[in-house]
Design an enzyme around this catalytic site. Structure first.
Site, PDB file in Angstrom:
ATOM      1  CG  HIS A  69      -6.524   2.239   6.187  1.00 22.32           C
ATOM      2  ND1 HIS A  69      -6.629   0.966   5.676  1.00 22.32           N
ATOM      3  CD2 HIS A  69      -7.715   2.513   6.773  1.00 22.32           C
ATOM      4  CE1 HIS A  69      -7.832   0.485   5.954  1.00 22.32           C
ATOM      5  NE2 HIS A  69      -8.519   1.402   6.608  1.00 22.32           N
ATOM      6  CE1 TYR A  84       0.944   2.998   8.828  1.00 28.97           C
ATOM      7  CE2 TYR A  84      -0.356   4.696   9.921  1.00 28.97           C
ATOM      8  CZ  TYR A  84      -0.156   3.834   8.848  1.00 28.97           C
ATOM      9  OH  TYR A  84      -1.047   3.822   7.806  1.00 28.97           O
ATOM     10  NE  ARG A 131      -1.793   1.956   3.487  1.00 28.69           N
ATOM     11  CZ  ARG A 131      -1.738   1.852   4.809  1.00 28.69           C
ATOM     12  NH1 ARG A 131      -2.429   0.929   5.434  1.00 28.69           N
ATOM     13  NH2 ARG A 131      -0.976   2.658   5.516  1.00 28.69           N
TER      14      ARG A 131
END
Length: 389
Positions: A284, A293, A280
């Protein structure tokens, strides 16, 4: 008195790997047709027109994804789940289906929606929630189209897996040759829906194909923190579901294995679990900040594995595409999708009272009461000179 157990049912027997019934190595390996440099490393059976069609679908998905991201940033789209870097999974898997087959996607498969028959205009109408939104403003980024057997994607991850099995069992009971495919992320494998779906499908040999998009992140949780399994594909073994791990940035690998799984299901041989290993590249959703993160250097590393660039290299090497043809494809679809964006952007919004529609087939007394209250509030706003859409 005869024994109630057949020899194969005796509970104290010992088992071996041969009893699994399929090659466990496929769930642990990594199936490829094209390597990172676009070199062919495996066999495939796809004609030239189909290969170019795959590429165009991936290009369309990338361009549309970029527009949806921009529209969200200017406040025209409420929320978007970027697809960048994962186009090969949606396109490759969906192209393995026949027209009458059903697709139960998640919210990150723009390429699959396009392949299944939704247009950019329909997807943009849905995302913008304008007057032509077929779901009338319900939820976020959830697409669906009954005429092409495309089920709206749920927001909770993995909910579509047992639904897909139910649809597959219905087709089997009715004697149809229909195959059902469910696509979901690796995060869904940590939910009970995934395990219930695989267990039921394995026992009853449902004609369903499960495709796990392993993009390495379940929102902010990395794969290594999500499971102790060495692969996600190996999870199917416990349910008697043949499983294959493929390079999800290789559209031909995804297509070849998905087609194999679809044909197997259509022959009545039951389900298959496909793990597509991808990455990805974006957040998100647009409500997420992956910089909190995820190391930016990690993203840079995986950008070199871009599935569109890989497939383009392959087509160049095969003499099926050149730079001029490629430029024309990008220019044509960039122009067409931009025109569609302008058209959808300028359509009237949904009426305010749409929030009270599609709740019950027949409005209840309290819903009718709320509707009257809403009309009174809107009338007061108009009297005050406040803008009401």
């Amino acid at each position: 008195m005869g024994s109630r157990f057949h020899s194969t049912d005796w509970p104290f027997r010992e088992y071996s790997l041969d009893d699994i019934g399929f090659d466990l190595r496929r769930a642990l390996g990594l199936y490829r047709v094209i390597d990172e440099e676009g070199e062919q490393v495996g066999d495939f059976d796809v004609d030239v027109d189909r290969l170019l069609e795959m590429y165009v679908y991936m290009v369309r998905a990338r361009i549309l994804d970029d527009w949806l991201l921009r529209l969200q940033r200017v406040g025209k789209v409420a929320l978007h789940a970027p697809n960048k870097g994962q186009e090969a999974v949606g396109v490759g898997a969906a192209m393995a289906l026949d027209g009458g087959d059903w697709l139960f996607p998640s919210y990150r498969e723009l390429g699959a929606y396009l392949v299944k028959g939704m247009s950019e205009e329909e997807i943009l109408d849905r995302a913008i929630a304008n007057i032509d939104d077929i779901l009338r403003g319900s939820e976020f980024a959830v697409y669906g189209k009954r005429s092409v057997n495309l089920v709206p994607a749920p927001v909770p991850v993995g909910n579509q897996a047992p639904h897909a099995v139910g649809a597959a069992m219905a087709a089997k009971i009715l004697g149809h040759r229909t195959v059902v495919m469910a696509i979901f992320g690796d995060g869904a494998t940590s939910r009970g829906h995934f395990h219930a779906a695989l267990n039921f499908a394995g026992v009853f040999k449902a004609p369903v194909v499960f495709v796990v998009q392993n993009n390495q992140w379940a929102i902010s949780l990395p794969s290594r923190r999500q499971t102790a399994s060495v692969t996600f594909a190996v999870k199917g073994v416990a349910y008697g579901v043949p499983s294959v791990r493929v390079d999800g940035n290789d559209v031909l690998a995804v297509y070849t294995i998905s087609r194999e799984a679809v044909e197997r299901a259509r022959r009545g041989e039951g389900p298959t679990l496909v793990e597509a290993v991808t990455y990805r590249m974006g957040p998100h959703t647009t409500a997420d900040d992956p910089g909190k993160y995820r190391d930016p250097g990690e993203v840079k590393l995986f950008e070199k594995l871009d599935p569109i660039i890989r497939f383009k290299k392959f087509l160049y090497k095969k003499g099926l595409l050149d730079e001029d043809q490629d430029r024309r494809i990008w220019e044509e679809w960039s122009s067409r999708i931009e025109d569609t964006v302008k058209k959808c952007y300028n359509k009237p919004p949904l009426p305010v009272d749409v929030i009270l529609e599609n709740v019950y087939s027949k409005p209840t007394w309290n819903l009718l009461e709320q509707y009257e209250e809403l009309k009174e509030s809107l009338e007061i706003m108009r009297e005050l000179g406040l803008e009401v859409d």
